[in-house]
Design a protein around this motif. Structure first.
Motif, short mmCIF file in Angstrom:
data_model
loop_
_atom_site.label_atom_id
_atom_site.label_comp_id
_atom_site.label_asym_id
_atom_site.label_seq_id
_atom_site.Cartn_x
_atom_site.Cartn_y
_atom_site.Cartn_z
N LEU A 595 -6.81 -1.79 1.84
CA LEU A 595 -7.70 -2.88 1.48
C LEU A 595 -7.81 -3.89 2.62
CD1 LEU A 595 -9.43 -4.38 -0.55
CD2 LEU A 595 -7.35 -5.43 -1.46
N GLU A 596 -6.67 -4.28 3.19
CA GLU A 596 -6.65 -5.22 4.31
C GLU A 596 -5.74 -4.65 5.39
OE1 GLU A 596 -7.42 -9.46 2.05
OE2 GLU A 596 -5.40 -8.93 2.68
N PRO A 597 -6.21 -3.68 6.16
CA PRO A 597 -5.38 -3.08 7.21
C PRO A 597 -4.94 -4.13 8.23
CG PRO A 597 -7.36 -1.79 6.83
CD PRO A 597 -7.55 -3.06 6.11
N VAL A 598 -3.75 -3.93 8.78
CA VAL A 598 -3.17 -4.87 9.74
C VAL A 598 -3.15 -4.23 11.13
CG1 VAL A 598 -1.12 -6.19 10.36
CG2 VAL A 598 -1.78 -5.93 7.95
N PRO A 619 -6.12 6.10 14.42
CA PRO A 619 -7.14 5.48 13.56
C PRO A 619 -7.32 6.26 12.26
CG PRO A 619 -7.91 5.64 15.82
CD PRO A 619 -6.65 6.44 15.75
N VAL A 620 -7.51 5.54 11.17
CA VAL A 620 -7.81 6.15 9.87
C VAL A 620 -9.31 6.06 9.68
CG1 VAL A 620 -7.40 6.04 7.40
CG2 VAL A 620 -5.56 5.46 8.99
N VAL A 625 -10.41 -1.19 10.20
CA VAL A 625 -9.75 -1.38 11.50
C VAL A 625 -8.54 -0.48 11.56
CG1 VAL A 625 -10.51 -3.77 11.71
CG2 VAL A 625 -8.35 -3.28 10.58
N LEU A 626 -7.92 -0.40 12.73
CA LEU A 626 -6.75 0.45 12.87
C LEU A 626 -5.58 -0.13 12.11
CD1 LEU A 626 -6.92 1.39 16.65
CD2 LEU A 626 -7.82 2.62 14.68
N SER A 627 -4.83 0.74 11.50
CA SER A 627 -3.66 0.31 10.75
C SER A 627 -2.42 0.51 11.60
CB SER A 627 -3.55 1.12 9.45
OG SER A 627 -2.36 0.78 8.77
#
Length: 634
Positions: A595-598, A619-620, A625-627
């Motif tokens: 939900l909110e990737p870091v 990358p997913v 964004v990249l997690s």
């Protein structure tokens, strides 16, 4: 299973198998090919829910996504407000009725019907304004009594997907017009997508006894869809609802998975060069006293349950109509073993061909008659009819347990309106039809007010050729299709929105929100004369069905009360979604840790305390964004 409800043969169900399912803890059996609604009717279940405001008993009313009554919850903690008419029956299915306490048969809140004089339209705004500090107490009671379904309390275990697509021609609707359009455009070489909300291709061809090219309508549709699926430039998506039409020909689709596949829904965003809307039309009811009783059903639905599922919705039927299409219902019900008591027609004459077929079956026709009321307590027992020009107090009684009603057909213009298109009222068909399109859109078939099998096929072929040409492909003249006219394709519609001088009792315009004809008139008396004000004040058309069976009747009653033509009243604004879409499909895979990737920098230290470095994660694809991944102690 109640065998008396099943016909001896016919339908598109597999009579060799059996499916077990539960409704409100009671176990029933259906057949492969059934929907939940057809299986409940086959088992003699007539009451499937309660209304919102008065908690009146309600039965299955239609056969498609326009269903206002048969809303159920699937599973113990599953998705609420699911239309039983759109749920394919699977083994082990568990469904629950809604909006009742403690049980469907005995609902404590049914006492609200006795308080109806105090619960007139807009009573929320008039009653709960004082004292202000008591609002929290009011709110608790209102939320307990009102509302549709209950939201799940546990996390959704299912997986959802997002996908994107592009095509030359997107055809929405898999009926005769849509199939004809898709074939012509595909043969021209265009990249074609064909979508439909039903699990079966063919639309109403599966529900009628029509013939095309010396084949039944369902056989013709099956052959057409098989041909289209064999082409490399065609993608067919059944059980896929086009629920939103946005700028620059962006159409949002909600696709249900096939049985046994992983996931629950897939949300498509499809950008098309040209869009063909072949969304058909929705049959509308008439407003009269007792029109919400279990046993009152749209005439097309009663006919469809017999022809597609081999289910009789009743044993003794009365047909009430203002057009020729309902005569087919009388014929098909009679041929399926149902006793048709009479055809009540408010007009002076019908198509001579259908009249002759009715007389050959020795079914009485009551011309220039109207239905005054339906009565029977917990379900329909009898109706009262009288001459249309006769005295209001003189009527005759007809005993029946099924009332099939048809007050005409309303084109499904929702996607056209969402795209920015303009609509107008058509006196010839007594319906609102599309006028001008604002985007690269073509319309075909009943959505344009062009009813009849032959006209739909021809119209679809012309729309397919025009769309392919606009997309840059050369088109050959559409191939000729030998076809036979359905009985009742022709004939005029005599507008009948509400029975004048109807008997005492509630006459509902909007079945889902319990809006009566009296509510519409009261709102007009109180100054709510705009269609948008009427909608918000009375909640007309604000349910999960978005007024699919009620809007035009409400507008006509408002126009009559104001003494103005219907064309000058306008229509309410149709907004997405066309049918409810689960929030899980909207969120897609971007939930929980996605939900909110870091994003962490390569120099970040691990929280384990040992000083190890964090190795960046690959990358997913579905994340924004990249997690980041924790270090060796993750």
């Amino acid at each position: 299973m109640t065998r008396r409800r099943r016909t001896g043969s016919g339908g598109q169900v597999d009579r060799r198998g059996a499916i077990s399912f539960c409704f409100d803890k009671r176990r029933y059996q259906g057949l492969p090919g059934d929907t939940l609604a057809s299986a409940l009717l086959a088992n003699g279940v007539t009451v499937v829910g309660r209304s919102v405001k008065y908690h009146r008993k309600r039965g299955i009313f239609s056969i498609g996504s326009e269903e206002p009554n048969a809303l159920v919850r699937i599973g113990n903690d599953g998705q609420p407000n699911t239309r039983a008419t759109m749920v394919p029956l699977i083994d082990g299915l568990e469904a629950w009725s809604q909006n009742r306490w403690p049980t469907l048969g005995f609902d404590v809140f049914a006492m609200l019907g006795a308080l109806a004089p105090l619960l007139s339209t807009g009573f929320y705004y008039k009653t709960f304004m004082w004292p202000r500090r008591a609002w929290k107490a009011y709110e608790h009671v209102i939320r307990k009594v009102a509302g549709l379904g209950e939201p799940p309390v546990r996390a959704d275990p299912d997986a959802y997907e997002h996908a994107f697509g592009h095509c030359d021609v997107l055809v929405v609707g898999c009926g005769p017009a849509g199939l004809s359009a898709a074939r012509v455009a595909a043969d021209a070489g265009a990249d074609v997508w064909l979508v439909d909300e039903s699990p079966w291709a063919g639309g109403w061809l599966n529900r009628e006894r029509a013939t095309i090219d010396s084949r039944t309508g369902s056989e013709w549709a099956a052959a057409e869809i098989a041909y289209l699926e064999s082409l490399a430039n065609v993608r067919v998506l059944l059980q896929t609802t086009a629920f939103g039409y946005y700028d620059h020909n962006l159409v949002a689709l909600a696709q249900l998975p096939a049985a046994g596949s992983a996931g629950r829904q897939r949300l498509w965003r499809v950008r098309a060069s040209r869009v063909i809307l072949a969304t058909g039309a929705i049959e509308r009811p008439c407003v009269f006293a007792g029109n919400d009783l279990p046993g009152v059903m749209l005439a097309g639905a009663a006919r469809a349950y017999v022809n597609q599922f081999g289910v009789r919705a009743g044993h003794r039927a009365v047909v009430f109509t203002n057009n020729d299409s309902a005569y087919r219902t009388a014929m098909d019900l009679h041929d399926a073993g149902v006793t048709v008591v009479a055809v009540v027609d408010c007009r002076t004459a019908a198509d001579p061909g259908v009249e002759e077929e009715i007389r050959q079956r020795k079914i009485p026709i009551l011309k220039e008659h109207v239905l005054v009321c339906a009565a029977g307590g917990s379900r329909l027992r009898h109706v009262r009819v009288r001459p249309a020009a006769g005295p209001a107090g003189r009527s005759s009684r007809l005993k029946c347990d099924l009332l099939a009603v048809s007050a005409g057909w309303s084109p499904a213009i929702h996607l056209h309106a969402q795209s920015g298109g303009v609509s107008t009222y058509d006196e010839a068909t007594a319906s609102v039809i599309p006028a001008d399109s604002r985007q690269a859109t073509h319309l075909a078939g009943a959505v344009c007010g062009r009813f009849g099998l032959a006209r739909c096929l021809d119209d679809g072929a012309r729309a397919g050729a025009a769309a392919a040409a606009k997309a840059g492909f050369s088109c050959q003249p559409p191939r000729a299709v030998a076809r036979s006219r359905l009985p009742g394709d022709a004939g005029e519609v005599a507008p009948l929105w509400a029975v004048p001088d109807s008997a005492s009792g509630k006459a509902f315009v909007d079945l889902q929100n319990d809006v009566t004809g009296g509510d519409v008139e009261q709102a007009c008396l109180e100054g709510y004369e705009s269609v948008e004000h009427l909608k918000r004040y009375t909640t007309l058309g604000m349910g999960t069905d978005q007024g699919k069976t009620s809007n035009i009747n409400g507008l006509a009653i408002l126009a009559g009360r104001r003494g103005r033509p219907i064309a000058s009243i306008g229509t309410t604004t149709f907004r997405p979604p066309y049918t409810p879409v689960t929030m899980g499909a909207v969120a897609g895979p971007e939930v929980r840790e996605r939900l909110e990737p870091v994003r962490r920098s390569p120099t970040a230290r691990c929280a384990c305390g040992t000083g190890c470095r964090i190795r960046p994660q690959r990358p997913v694809a579905s994340a924004r964004v990249l997690s980041g991944r924790r270090g060796k102690h993750a």
